[in-house]
Write a protein that holds these residues in place. Structure first.
Motif, PDB file in Angstrom:
ATOM      1  N   PRO A 146      30.081  36.536  39.344  1.00 43.12           N
ATOM      2  CA  PRO A 146      30.194  37.412  40.292  1.00 43.12           C
ATOM      3  C   PRO A 146      31.783  37.369  40.946  1.00 43.12           C
ATOM      4  O   PRO A 146      32.056  37.019  42.022  1.00 43.12           O
ATOM      5  N   ILE A 147      32.764  37.804  39.835  1.00 46.99           N
ATOM      6  CA  ILE A 147      33.981  37.617  40.349  1.00 46.99           C
ATOM      7  C   ILE A 147      34.502  38.538  41.086  1.00 46.99           C
ATOM      8  O   ILE A 147      35.368  38.506  42.260  1.00 46.99           O
ATOM      9  N   GLU A 148      33.621  39.666  41.640  1.00 44.53           N
ATOM     10  CA  GLU A 148      33.735  40.741  42.775  1.00 44.53           C
ATOM     11  C   GLU A 148      33.676  39.814  44.240  1.00 44.53           C
ATOM     12  O   GLU A 148      34.238  40.447  45.102  1.00 44.53           O
ATOM     13  N   SER A 149      32.858  38.579  44.059  1.00 41.83           N
ATOM     14  CA  SER A 149      32.936  38.004  45.387  1.00 41.83           C
ATOM     15  C   SER A 149      34.155  36.758  45.672  1.00 41.83           C
ATOM     16  O   SER A 149      33.961  36.252  46.476  1.00 41.83           O
ATOM     17  N   ILE A 150      34.932  37.066  44.693  1.00 42.70           N
ATOM     18  CA  ILE A 150      36.229  35.889  44.835  1.00 42.70           C
ATOM     19  C   ILE A 150      37.230  36.905  45.646  1.00 42.70           C
ATOM     20  O   ILE A 150      37.511  37.964  45.163  1.00 42.70           O
ATOM     21  N   TYR A 151      38.127  36.064  46.585  1.00 39.83           N
ATOM     22  CA  TYR A 151      39.069  36.769  47.465  1.00 39.83           C
ATOM     23  C   TYR A 151      40.218  35.881  47.335  1.00 39.83           C
ATOM     24  O   TYR A 151      40.048  34.715  47.785  1.00 39.83           O
ATOM     25  N   PRO A 152      41.364  36.357  46.988  1.00 38.55           N
ATOM     26  CA  PRO A 152      42.681  35.395  47.437  1.00 38.55           C
ATOM     27  C   PRO A 152      42.550  35.194  48.824  1.00 38.55           C
ATOM     28  O   PRO A 152      42.538  36.134  49.516  1.00 38.55           O
ATOM     29  N   SER A 153      42.857  33.760  49.302  1.00 40.17           N
ATOM     30  CA  SER A 153      43.072  33.666  50.755  1.00 40.17           C
ATOM     31  C   SER A 153      44.186  32.980  51.124  1.00 40.17           C
ATOM     32  O   SER A 153      44.663  32.860  52.033  1.00 40.17           O
ATOM     33  N   PHE A 154      44.882  32.723  50.358  1.00 37.29           N
ATOM     34  CA  PHE A 154      46.416  32.027  50.337  1.00 37.29           C
ATOM     35  C   PHE A 154      47.098  31.965  48.828  1.00 37.29           C
ATOM     36  O   PHE A 154      46.913  32.117  47.980  1.00 37.29           O
ATOM     37  N   CYS A 155      48.670  32.411  49.295  1.00 35.74           N
ATOM     38  CA  CYS A 155      49.355  32.318  48.043  1.00 35.74           C
ATOM     39  C   CYS A 155      50.791  31.943  48.399  1.00 35.74           C
ATOM     40  O   CYS A 155      51.141  32.195  49.701  1.00 35.74           O
TER      41      CYS A 155
END
Length: 276
Positions: free
Chosen positions: A203-212
């Motif tokens: 489920p790649i759609e459940s992954i969100y960038p949270s810091f960069c």
């Protein structure tokens, strides 16, 4: 079984910057292969398919206590020659056992007095690390089954470092933004090709960038300019996601050490690892 090998090298003459490029690293690797298996060397040279290896740029050995590199980054551009006698290291990762077993004679019969050539310079390979080292986070080996079994099915935060510039191919063009689709699909494609443990419905759609904390780098000594990003990025798995799917994503995260992400991983780009 993927392997991440560190070759420790000592140049016998200066290595000039024009030879410290992806094309020359690639040529040196094919020379190593051809020394034990001519046919395989020729095949890899001609093949345009997804390659089962990655290479790093040549690194000067540094004292880790005194040189805490920003972002854990590696040196990917050399403006000055590397002087003769400078201890260096070079990372080769192999994504399938076939390639590793073909190269076994090279590791077993390593002659530290046999010169290898990088451009006009002669190099001696003094030793090879194939297992974890306290001072060398890029050396490792693990079976695909172990990577999967050891992956957490609960850990929802994944933190990565881009040690050399990362860029992705999207519909015929390059993009430097590590979106979840670009980043995780790059890992998933390589995992499914080499692991023998196919992941479906990740489920790649459940992954969100949270810091960069990333910045753009231009590598100009490649055949054409290569633009990518280096730095650190974190992703979080959000929402109602099955433990088995979380486990798949964590396995892909650990696989990044071996596979790299994005383009030109066989020429030193896209070196990525998950920071625990």
């Amino acid at each position: 079984m993927p392997h991440s090998l560190i070759l420790n090298l000592i140049p016998q003459s200066p290595i000039y910057p024009e030879f410290l490029t992806g094309r020359h690293y690639h040529a040196l690797f094919l020379t190593l292969i051809s020394s034990v298996d001519r046919t395989l060397g020729d095949y890899l040279h001609q093949s345009n398919a997804e390659k089962a290896f990655t290479l790093s740029p040549l690194q000067i050995q540094r004292n880790h206590k005194n040189h805490q590199h920003k972002h854990h980054s590696l040196q990917f551009c050399h403006q000055r020659p590397i002087p003769a006698g400078t201890p260096c290291w070079w990372r080769i990762s192999l994504l399938d056992d076939n390639l590793f077993s073909k190269l076994t004679p090279l590791w077993l019969n390593l002659n530290p007095n046999h010169p290898w050539h990088l451009g006009s310079a002669d190099l001696y390979i003094t030793s090879i690390f194939g297992t974890p080292q306290s001072t060398q986070p890029w050396a490792n080996a693990c079976t695909y089954a172990q990577l999967y079994e050891q992956a957490s099915d609960r850990d929802r935060t994944l933190h990565f470092t881009f040690a050399t510039p990362v860029a992705f191919r999207q519909g015929g063009y390059d993009t430097i933004l590590p979106t979840r689709e670009c980043f995780f699909n790059s890992l998933l494609t390589r995992w499914n090709k080499y692991s023998g443990i196919e992941f479906t419905n990740t489920p790649i759609e459940s992954i969100y960038p949270s810091f960069c904390n990333i910045n753009t780098e231009v590598v100009s000594n490649y055949d054409s300019k290569f633009i990518g990003c280096v730095g650190e990025i974190s992703y979080r798995i959000l929402g109602d996601v099955e433990p088995s799917a979380i486990k798949q994503i964590n396995a892909l995260a650990e696989f990044a050490l071996y596979a790299g992400v994005g383009r030109k991983t066989t020429m030193g780009m896209g070196m990525t690892r998950c920071l625990s």
